[in-house]
Design a protein around this motif. Structure first.
Motif, PDB file in Angstrom:
ATOM      1  N   HIS A 229      31.009  18.308  37.052  1.00 37.71           N
ATOM      2  CA  HIS A 229      30.711  18.966  38.320  1.00 37.71           C
ATOM      3  C   HIS A 229      29.274  19.511  38.358  1.00 37.71           C
ATOM      4  CE1 HIS A 229      35.078  18.651  38.612  1.00 37.71           C
ATOM      5  NE2 HIS A 229      34.964  18.894  39.910  1.00 37.71           N
ATOM      6  N   GLY A 230      28.410  18.978  37.481  1.00 31.43           N
ATOM      7  CA  GLY A 230      26.985  19.279  37.577  1.00 31.43           C
ATOM      8  C   GLY A 230      26.487  20.462  36.782  1.00 31.43           C
ATOM      9  N   TYR A 231      27.284  20.991  35.868  1.00 34.95           N
ATOM     10  CA  TYR A 231      26.861  22.137  35.070  1.00 34.95           C
ATOM     11  C   TYR A 231      26.224  21.698  33.753  1.00 34.95           C
ATOM     12  CZ  TYR A 231      29.189  25.327  38.266  1.00 34.95           C
ATOM     13  OH  TYR A 231      29.534  26.044  39.373  1.00 34.95           O
ATOM     14  N   SER A 232      25.349  22.546  33.220  1.00 35.49           N
ATOM     15  CA  SER A 232      24.658  22.274  31.960  1.00 35.49           C
ATOM     16  C   SER A 232      25.092  23.288  30.904  1.00 35.49           C
ATOM     17  CB  SER A 232      23.134  22.358  32.141  1.00 35.49           C
ATOM     18  OG  SER A 232      22.698  21.410  33.096  1.00 35.49           O
ATOM     19  N   TYR A 233      25.353  22.778  29.723  1.00 37.38           N
ATOM     20  CA  TYR A 233      25.799  23.620  28.610  1.00 37.38           C
ATOM     21  C   TYR A 233      24.608  24.275  27.919  1.00 37.38           C
ATOM     22  CZ  TYR A 233      27.572  24.734  23.924  1.00 37.38           C
ATOM     23  OH  TYR A 233      27.886  25.373  22.748  1.00 37.38           O
ATOM     24  N   ILE A 234      24.734  25.561  27.625  1.00 37.13           N
ATOM     25  CA  ILE A 234      23.716  26.292  26.855  1.00 37.13           C
ATOM     26  C   ILE A 234      24.275  26.511  25.460  1.00 37.13           C
ATOM     27  CG2 ILE A 234      22.302  28.371  26.716  1.00 37.13           C
ATOM     28  CD1 ILE A 234      22.758  28.760  29.700  1.00 37.13           C
ATOM     29  N   SER A 235      23.597  26.014  24.445  1.00 34.39           N
ATOM     30  CA  SER A 235      24.117  26.083  23.077  1.00 34.39           C
ATOM     31  C   SER A 235      24.120  27.516  22.564  1.00 34.39           C
ATOM     32  CB  SER A 235      23.279  25.211  22.137  1.00 34.39           C
ATOM     33  OG  SER A 235      21.993  25.772  21.958  1.00 34.39           O
ATOM     34  N   GLY A 236      24.939  27.732  21.538  1.00 31.00           N
ATOM     35  CA  GLY A 236      25.086  29.067  20.974  1.00 31.00           C
ATOM     36  C   GLY A 236      23.843  29.569  20.272  1.00 31.00           C
ATOM     37  N   GLU A 237      22.916  28.660  19.929  1.00 27.28           N
ATOM     38  CA  GLU A 237      21.697  29.086  19.253  1.00 27.28           C
ATOM     39  C   GLU A 237      20.736  29.821  20.194  1.00 27.28           C
ATOM     40  OE1 GLU A 237      22.833  25.866  18.981  1.00 27.28           O
ATOM     41  OE2 GLU A 237      23.748  26.230  17.019  1.00 27.28           O
ATOM     42  N   THR A 238      20.921  29.635  21.495  1.00 28.65           N
ATOM     43  CA  THR A 238      20.029  30.256  22.475  1.00 28.65           C
ATOM     44  C   THR A 238      20.397  31.723  22.680  1.00 28.65           C
ATOM     45  OG1 THR A 238      19.879  28.138  23.628  1.00 28.65           O
ATOM     46  CG2 THR A 238      19.112  30.085  24.812  1.00 28.65           C
TER      47      THR A 238
ATOM     48  N   GLN B  17      21.079  31.174  34.308  1.00 31.17           N
ATOM     49  CA  GLN B  17      20.628  30.414  35.462  1.00 31.17           C
ATOM     50  C   GLN B  17      21.822  29.779  36.187  1.00 31.17           C
ATOM     51  OE1 GLN B  17      17.360  30.236  36.579  1.00 31.17           O
ATOM     52  NE2 GLN B  17      17.193  31.886  35.059  1.00 31.17           N
ATOM     53  N   PRO B  18      21.751  29.643  37.507  1.00 32.08           N
ATOM     54  CA  PRO B  18      22.823  28.963  38.238  1.00 32.08           C
ATOM     55  C   PRO B  18      23.052  27.557  37.692  1.00 32.08           C
ATOM     56  CG  PRO B  18      21.350  30.070  39.764  1.00 32.08           C
ATOM     57  CD  PRO B  18      20.702  30.167  38.415  1.00 32.08           C
ATOM     58  N   GLY B  19      24.337  27.179  37.596  1.00 35.82           N
ATOM     59  CA  GLY B  19      24.679  25.841  37.122  1.00 35.82           C
ATOM     60  C   GLY B  19      24.695  25.702  35.613  1.00 35.82           C
ATOM     61  N   THR B  20      24.781  26.830  34.889  1.00 40.21           N
ATOM     62  CA  THR B  20      24.843  26.775  33.431  1.00 40.21           C
ATOM     63  C   THR B  20      26.126  27.438  32.938  1.00 40.21           C
ATOM     64  OG1 THR B  20      23.640  28.862  33.139  1.00 40.21           O
ATOM     65  CG2 THR B  20      22.338  26.828  33.224  1.00 40.21           C
ATOM     66  N   PHE B  21      26.508  27.095  31.708  1.00 42.85           N
ATOM     67  CA  PHE B  21      27.672  27.732  31.083  1.00 42.85           C
ATOM     68  C   PHE B  21      27.462  27.816  29.580  1.00 42.85           C
ATOM     69  CE2 PHE B  21      28.633  23.238  30.793  1.00 42.85           C
ATOM     70  CZ  PHE B  21      29.351  23.074  29.615  1.00 42.85           C
ATOM     71  N   ALA B  22      28.169  28.762  28.956  1.00 43.36           N
ATOM     72  CA  ALA B  22      28.063  28.974  27.515  1.00 43.36           C
ATOM     73  C   ALA B  22      29.442  29.298  26.960  1.00 43.36           C
ATOM     74  CB  ALA B  22      27.088  30.108  27.204  1.00 43.36           C
ATOM     75  N   PHE B  23      29.618  29.030  25.676  1.00 41.41           N
ATOM     76  CA  PHE B  23      30.864  29.329  24.971  1.00 41.41           C
ATOM     77  C   PHE B  23      30.657  30.532  24.050  1.00 41.41           C
ATOM     78  CE2 PHE B  23      32.258  24.610  25.113  1.00 41.41           C
ATOM     79  CZ  PHE B  23      32.767  24.784  26.389  1.00 41.41           C
ATOM     80  N   ARG B  24      31.729  31.309  23.924  1.00 40.81           N
ATOM     81  CA  ARG B  24      31.786  32.420  22.965  1.00 40.81           C
ATOM     82  C   ARG B  24      30.549  33.315  23.054  1.00 40.81           C
ATOM     83  NH1 ARG B  24      33.915  28.026  19.910  1.00 40.81           N
ATOM     84  NH2 ARG B  24      36.160  28.260  19.595  1.00 40.81           N
TER      85      ARG B  24
ATOM     86  N   VAL C 265      34.366  31.473  27.625  1.00 42.12           N
ATOM     87  CA  VAL C 265      33.522  30.643  28.489  1.00 42.12           C
ATOM     88  C   VAL C 265      32.897  31.529  29.563  1.00 42.12           C
ATOM     89  CG1 VAL C 265      33.384  28.552  29.892  1.00 42.12           C
ATOM     90  CG2 VAL C 265      35.213  28.774  28.195  1.00 42.12           C
ATOM     91  N   VAL C 266      31.579  31.406  29.737  1.00 41.00           N
ATOM     92  CA  VAL C 266      30.863  32.148  30.781  1.00 41.00           C
ATOM     93  C   VAL C 266      30.153  31.126  31.658  1.00 41.00           C
ATOM     94  CG1 VAL C 266      29.124  33.893  31.266  1.00 41.00           C
ATOM     95  CG2 VAL C 266      30.558  34.102  29.214  1.00 41.00           C
ATOM     96  N   VAL C 267      30.439  31.156  32.969  1.00 41.86           N
ATOM     97  CA  VAL C 267      29.919  30.146  33.889  1.00 41.86           C
ATOM     98  C   VAL C 267      29.175  30.822  35.036  1.00 41.86           C
ATOM     99  CG1 VAL C 267      30.467  28.132  35.300  1.00 41.86           C
ATOM    100  CG2 VAL C 267      31.988  28.760  33.401  1.00 41.86           C
ATOM    101  N   MET C 268      27.902  30.460  35.211  1.00 42.88           N
ATOM    102  CA  MET C 268      27.151  30.932  36.377  1.00 42.88           C
ATOM    103  C   MET C 268      27.235  29.862  37.466  1.00 42.88           C
ATOM    104  SD  MET C 268      25.524  33.430  37.708  1.00 42.88           S
ATOM    105  CE  MET C 268      24.709  34.516  36.523  1.00 42.88           C
ATOM    106  N   PRO C 269      27.880  30.179  38.598  1.00 46.19           N
ATOM    107  CA  PRO C 269      28.100  29.161  39.639  1.00 46.19           C
ATOM    108  C   PRO C 269      26.815  28.508  40.119  1.00 46.19           C
ATOM    109  CG  PRO C 269      29.389  31.135  40.084  1.00 46.19           C
ATOM    110  CD  PRO C 269      28.478  31.476  38.941  1.00 46.19           C
TER     111      PRO C 269
END
Length: 320
Positions: free
Chosen positions: A188-197, A205-212, A232-236
């Motif tokens: 659905h167009g979202y980009s994953y942000i790795s845990g190292e960031t 940023q809008p359209g990003t998500f991260a785990f833990r 899971v954290v998701v910015m719409p």
């Protein structure tokens, strides 16, 4: 507006579908997860046998150099002994054994004389209780063959895996749930942000998500800060100024008992988040397995909504 929490007429059919979903996954994938862990654990047991010269040299020196072998040695006795039982039998401190088993080290601040005495007590108990039916070479005095060692290591690995079988399944299920959420979001167009960031959930940023992701909160009184881990954290994609991301807690259960025992945890987490970030915090559950009407009713009463994994497209109804 609620998505599932305000529709109790749908709860029972959803519960039935969720149970079937979990059971189908368990029958197909849980045995493999267990087998994979057993292979890894067998290798760890074989390493412990090397360190201890096939259990002929269980000494304070070995335990000091390889504290990680202690859980393996506990499962090599007859009968296998629990951690607390070893502490009681050996008359050593909980701190010593927990450091060895959980942090793979000896306590850094423990003076050397006390450490040596504690390790000696542990080695004596383990040596006395070793299961000589499994490690038959200790009785015969003969050099074990590779087959003998592998067979004994597999038995001890089975004991270890039996003691942690629930966490093995829980970990495999959690990984699968997060993978399902990631696949849906990326489609659905979202980009994953790795845990190292290094990431602040308020500045995603809008359209990003991260785990833990850890979210800092101040406890009541405002003097102590702790982190609340969120799965899971998701910015719409379409985000209004000042809008917070959607927080998702992935939960699975293989029976009805444990979820009902722990159902207050989500409510407490929600209350802490709202006390720090206001009533605009959006916190939902991602459910798979055995969650009955009692559990769902409790969460709904606390203002917590959810998405069933078998209806993962409901995520879109939360604005993502």
């Amino acid at each position: 507006m609620s998505v599932n929490a305000d529709k109790p007429h749908l709860w029972k059919p959803d519960i039935a579908q969720s149970v079937d979903f979990y059971n189908n996954w368990f029958m197909q994938f849980a045995p493999q997860a267990y087998r994979d862990t057993r292979i890894t654990t067998t290798q760890q047991v074989e390493s412990a046998l090397i360190f201890t010269a096939n259990l002929t040299t269980i000494t304070p020196t070995v335990l000091r150099q390889h504290p990680e072998v202690l859980p393996i040695l506990r499962m090599a006795t007859a009968p296998p002994i629990a951690r607390d039982r070893l502490i009681g039998l050996a008359g050593v401190s909980t701190n010593l054994v927990k450091n060895m088993e959980e942090k793979q080290r000896t306590p850094p601040r423990l003076d050397s004389a006390t450490l040596e005495a504690g390790l000696d007590k542990i080695s004596q108990i383990i040596t006395r209780l070793i299961d000589r039916d499994i490690f038959s070479w200790l009785e015969s005095g003969q050099e074990p063959t590779d087959t003998d060692v592998n067979r004994a290591a597999t038995i001890v690995a089975d004991r270890l895996c039996g003691a942690i079988s629930d966490p093995i399944i829980r970990n495999a299920q959690e990984q699968r749930q997060l993978a399902a959420i990631r696949q849906w979001l990326e489609q659905h167009g979202y980009s994953y942000i790795s845990g190292e960031t290094r990431l602040s959930f308020e500045r995603m940023q809008p359209g990003t998500f991260a785990f833990r992701l850890n979210i800092p909160i101040l406890l009541q009184g405002g003097t102590k800060q702790i982190n609340i881990p969120i799965d899971v954290v998701v910015m719409p994609l379409q985000t209004r100024p000042g809008e917070l991301p959607l927080l998702i807690e992935a939960k699975s259960a293989g029976d009805y008992t444990n979820p009902n025992k722990r159902r207050k945890e989500e409510a407490a987490k929600m209350a802490q988040l709202r006390s720090n970030y206001g009533n605009n915090v959006r916190f939902i559950l991602f459910l798979c397995g055995y969650f009955d009407s009692g559990y769902l009713g409790y969460e709904a009463a606390e203002g917590i909504d959810w998405v069933w994994e078998h209806r993962i497209d409901d995520l879109a109804l939360f604005g993502i």
